[in-house]
Design a protein around this motif. Structure first.
Motif, mmCIF file in Angstrom:
data_model
loop_
_atom_site.group_PDB
_atom_site.id
_atom_site.type_symbol
_atom_site.label_atom_id
_atom_site.label_comp_id
_atom_site.label_asym_id
_atom_site.label_seq_id
_atom_site.Cartn_x
_atom_site.Cartn_y
_atom_site.Cartn_z
ATOM 1 N N TYR A 82 -0.377 1.092 49.251
ATOM 2 C CA TYR A 82 -2.004 0.701 48.539
ATOM 3 C C TYR A 82 -2.928 0.643 49.696
ATOM 4 O O TYR A 82 -4.174 0.332 49.440
ATOM 5 N N SER A 83 -2.638 0.687 51.034
ATOM 6 C CA SER A 83 -3.527 0.909 52.239
ATOM 7 C C SER A 83 -4.359 1.786 52.054
ATOM 8 O O SER A 83 -4.307 2.777 51.497
ATOM 9 N N ARG A 84 -5.639 1.588 52.694
ATOM 10 C CA ARG A 84 -6.817 2.655 52.638
ATOM 11 C C ARG A 84 -6.370 3.764 53.649
ATOM 12 O O ARG A 84 -6.910 4.948 53.711
ATOM 13 N N TRP A 85 -5.410 3.433 54.485
ATOM 14 C CA TRP A 85 -5.256 4.232 55.498
ATOM 15 C C TRP A 85 -4.212 5.289 55.187
ATOM 16 O O TRP A 85 -2.973 4.834 54.748
ATOM 17 N N HIS A 86 -4.209 6.487 55.367
ATOM 18 C CA HIS A 86 -3.207 7.554 54.935
ATOM 19 C C HIS A 86 -1.807 7.249 55.786
ATOM 20 O O HIS A 86 -0.756 7.293 55.220
ATOM 21 N N GLU A 87 -2.130 6.969 57.006
ATOM 22 C CA GLU A 87 -0.940 7.060 57.704
ATOM 23 C C GLU A 87 0.090 5.586 57.660
ATOM 24 O O GLU A 87 1.209 5.587 57.617
ATOM 25 N N VAL A 88 -0.587 4.574 57.077
ATOM 26 C CA VAL A 88 -0.140 3.306 56.551
ATOM 27 C C VAL A 88 0.753 3.731 55.175
ATOM 28 O O VAL A 88 1.798 3.301 55.101
ATOM 29 N N ARG A 89 0.156 4.414 54.320
ATOM 30 C CA ARG A 89 0.885 4.894 53.165
ATOM 31 C C ARG A 89 2.075 5.701 53.425
ATOM 32 O O ARG A 89 3.069 5.601 52.846
ATOM 33 N N PHE A 119 -6.600 18.153 55.863
ATOM 34 C CA PHE A 119 -6.134 17.417 54.700
ATOM 35 C C PHE A 119 -7.216 17.532 53.523
ATOM 36 O O PHE A 119 -6.853 16.859 52.476
ATOM 37 N N LYS A 120 -8.302 18.201 53.672
ATOM 38 C CA LYS A 120 -9.102 18.621 52.604
ATOM 39 C C LYS A 120 -9.878 16.917 52.167
ATOM 40 O O LYS A 120 -9.655 16.878 50.810
ATOM 41 N N THR A 121 -10.562 16.268 52.842
ATOM 42 C CA THR A 121 -10.787 14.969 52.359
ATOM 43 C C THR A 121 -12.459 15.115 52.001
ATOM 44 O O THR A 121 -12.890 13.849 51.878
ATOM 45 N N GLY A 122 -13.007 16.093 52.027
ATOM 46 C CA GLY A 122 -14.469 16.223 51.676
ATOM 47 C C GLY A 122 -14.696 16.190 50.181
ATOM 48 O O GLY A 122 -13.804 16.171 49.372
ATOM 49 N N LYS A 123 -15.855 16.134 49.627
ATOM 50 C CA LYS A 123 -16.323 15.965 48.469
ATOM 51 C C LYS A 123 -15.981 17.086 47.545
ATOM 52 O O LYS A 123 -16.012 18.088 47.854
ATOM 53 N N GLY A 124 -15.090 16.752 46.537
ATOM 54 C CA GLY A 124 -14.523 17.945 45.572
ATOM 55 C C GLY A 124 -13.327 18.507 46.064
ATOM 56 O O GLY A 124 -12.903 19.275 45.176
ATOM 57 N N GLN A 125 -12.704 18.285 47.159
ATOM 58 C CA GLN A 125 -11.558 18.533 47.802
ATOM 59 C C GLN A 125 -10.376 17.783 47.293
ATOM 60 O O GLN A 125 -10.796 16.727 46.701
ATOM 61 N N TYR A 126 -9.280 18.230 47.276
ATOM 62 C CA TYR A 126 -8.159 17.624 46.669
ATOM 63 C C TYR A 126 -7.726 16.184 47.455
ATOM 64 O O TYR A 126 -7.272 15.454 46.938
ATOM 65 N N GLY A 127 -8.223 16.159 48.613
ATOM 66 C CA GLY A 127 -8.105 14.728 49.288
ATOM 67 C C GLY A 127 -9.278 14.021 49.575
ATOM 68 O O GLY A 127 -9.301 13.136 50.461
ATOM 69 N N GLU A 128 -10.192 14.096 48.642
ATOM 70 C CA GLU A 128 -11.362 13.575 48.797
ATOM 71 C C GLU A 128 -11.185 11.952 48.730
ATOM 72 O O GLU A 128 -10.423 11.532 48.117
ATOM 73 N N GLY A 129 -12.052 11.541 49.890
ATOM 74 C CA GLY A 129 -12.033 10.007 50.251
ATOM 75 C C GLY A 129 -10.940 9.549 50.845
ATOM 76 O O GLY A 129 -10.922 8.393 51.370
ATOM 77 N N ASP A 130 -9.958 10.213 51.149
ATOM 78 C CA ASP A 130 -8.861 9.865 52.079
ATOM 79 C C ASP A 130 -9.164 9.362 53.461
ATOM 80 O O ASP A 130 -9.916 10.193 54.095
ATOM 81 N N GLU A 131 -8.774 8.416 53.891
ATOM 82 C CA GLU A 131 -9.126 7.979 55.350
ATOM 83 C C GLU A 131 -8.123 7.818 56.247
ATOM 84 O O GLU A 131 -6.788 7.545 55.878
ATOM 85 N N PHE A 132 -8.171 8.276 57.363
ATOM 86 C CA PHE A 132 -7.323 8.580 58.449
ATOM 87 C C PHE A 132 -7.451 7.652 59.794
ATOM 88 O O PHE A 132 -8.550 7.522 60.173
ATOM 89 N N LEU A 133 -6.338 7.072 60.211
ATOM 90 C CA LEU A 133 -6.423 6.538 61.678
ATOM 91 C C LEU A 133 -6.414 7.586 62.632
ATOM 92 O O LEU A 133 -7.048 7.382 64.029
#
Length: 255
Positions: free
Chosen positions: A73-80, A31-45
């Motif tokens: 508004y959870s930090r976790w992707h799966e919770v959202r 899900f492209k969570t790296g710096k500069g990617q569209y999912g930057e900063g997203d956190e997964f369980l």
């Protein structure tokens, strides 16, 4: 879970119990969570979608919109994701039936859709959009006797990538019900969009139109094939025979 009252904390706890660190790393790359990617900063369980759906299945109908908002508004992707899937379930529970005797379901659909739209930017990755928009926003707008395109146009004109994707994906519900105009309108609005995720969404919706009404798709392609991003065109013609795919792709780049 207490079957009489389920809170956001209850749902998050159940999801966190299933945390999988190895799978988390896979999902963060996918899900492209790296710096500069569209999912930057997203956190997964590290959960798979069926695991989240299983929790939602147990909780559906038992969670207030206020608690659902907390999930979004959870930090976790799966919770959202669980929050958006609960909104999907609320919309499904309130679809109209001939036996309905009042407007209570109509009012509930409005509440659910307005909740979704208020927090639409929390659907901040493509799977969150794709698993919810055409089950919540789409039906709400289609069933509105006073429907106009203002809502989806506002989303399309947003400066937020995810709201823009919601605008085109939500029209899938219209497609399934034989109305292609909203999709074509939003496709035209987003046709010059720079992001590949929008190109893919446009092509996907055009392909869905083609499954149901090939002449409509062909007419649109005839008029727009020079403007469509290559990815949109490739997705739109994916089900065509190979010779026809080559025809459209070659034509696009010869003229």
């Amino acid at each position: 879970m207490n079957k009489e009252k389920v809170t956001a904390a209850d749902i998050e706890a159940l999801l966190r119990e299933q945390e999988n660190r190895e799978q988390r790393e896979v999902l963060m790359r996918f899900f492209k969570t790296g710096k500069g990617q569209y999912g930057e900063g997203d956190e997964f369980l590290g959960l798979k979608v069926p695991q989240t759906r299983a929790v939602v299945k147990e909780a559906k109908g038992l969670v207030s919109l206020t608690e659902i908002e907390k999930l979004l508004y959870s930090r976790w992707h799966e919770v959202r994701l669980a929050g958006f899937l609960l909104l999907v379930e609320e919309m499904k529970r309130n679809m109209p039936k001939r036996s309905d005797k009042d407007d209570s379901k109509k009012l509930r659909r409005k509440e659910v859709a307005e909740c979704y739209l208020r927090h639409a930017r929390q659907a901040n990755n493509w799977d969150l959009v794709d698993l919810s928009a055409h089950f919540v926003v789409g039906p709400y707008l289609r069933l509105d006797e006073d429907f106009n395109t203002d809502t989806i146009m506002r989303l399309a004109e947003s400066d937020n990538l995810w709201e823009q994707r919601i605008s085109i994906i939500s029209t899938f519900d219209f497609i399934r019900n034989g109305n292609f105009a909203p999709t074509l309108l939003i496709a035209d609005k987003l046709i010059s969009h720079p992001h590949d995720l929008i190109h893919k969404a446009i092509g996907w919706m055009l392909r869905e139109i083609g499954k149901r009404d090939l002449p409509t798709l062909l007419e649109y392609l005839e008029q727009r094939y020079m403007k469509l991003p290559r990815t949109s065109l490739r997705y739109a013609i994916e089900r065509f025979p190979e010779s026809e795919r080559k025809f459209w792709l070659n034509r696009r780049y010869k003229e």
